[in-house]
Design an enzyme around this catalytic site. Structure first.
Site: not given
Length: 197
Positions: A98, A70, A66, A197
């Site tokens: 985040n 990101h 992840r 996800h």
């Protein structure tokens, strides 16, 4: 659980293949042997630290994937997600996607520390993120592949990029598809990643 995590990781990495495999950096192409002379143990060190972290907490594999995801969706795979706020930098860690959810930074810090002892000022954090994502996949039963290396780290972050470019769970389908297309990804990539996800 392990099979589910493995599928998720494989799906994520298949989605990111177009972003990472054709990347150019500093006028040259990335290539798997980038550190073979300057830091021959780089891949071994990354794998060792990731293996220890995943053994201690299996969920860390998905977290490292992840982080890479990101990072790549904001300014390219340049480790800008790792930068803390200071001076003119406003950290991407503070973005909505985040904040209170991105994790695994301590694993990346541990890898960087070990690499700095072995070969100071050599291995980029961007390459560490890419290797850690691959190693997380392997450690959870997924396939292995050669990671193109030679990325350079960003010296700036983009809070607005993180807030606007990373697909959010409350985005409409069209918005998410548009965000994927902006990264050179298609509907199949979106389904592979978002579906798990």
């Amino acid at each position: 659980m392990t099979q589910s995590v493995s599928f998720f990781i494989v799906a994520v990495l298949l989605v990111f293949a177009p972003l990472c495999l054709g990347a150019k950096n500093n006028g040259g192409y990335l290539y798997p042997q980038f550190y073979d002379r300057s830091c021959p143990k780089a891949k071994e060190i990354v794998y060792s630290v990731v293996a220890k972290a995943v053994y201690k907490e299996p969920r860390m594999a998905a977290s490292l994937i992840r982080l890479h995801f990101h990072d790549c969706f904001v300014k390219g795979c340049d480790a800008s997600i790792l930068l803390d706020s200071s001076g003119s930098i406003v950290s991407e860690k503070r973005s909505n996607p985040n904040r209170n959810s991105a994790r695994g930074f301590e694993v990346i810090d541990e890898i960087k520390s070990a690499l700095e002892k072995e070969c100071p000022h050599t291995v980029s954090c961007a390459d560490i993120l890419a290797l850690a994502a691959r190693d997380s996949t392997v450690l959870t039963g997924g396939p292995s592949w050669e990671v193109p290396l030679g990325r350079r780290d960003s010296t700036s972050a983009s809070l607005s990029g993180a807030n606007n470019n990373i697909p959010a769970p409350n985005n409409t389908f069209q918005t998410i598809l548009t965000k994927f297309k902006l990264q050179g990804l298609d509907l199949v990539d979106l389904v592979a990643l978002s579906g798990k996800h």
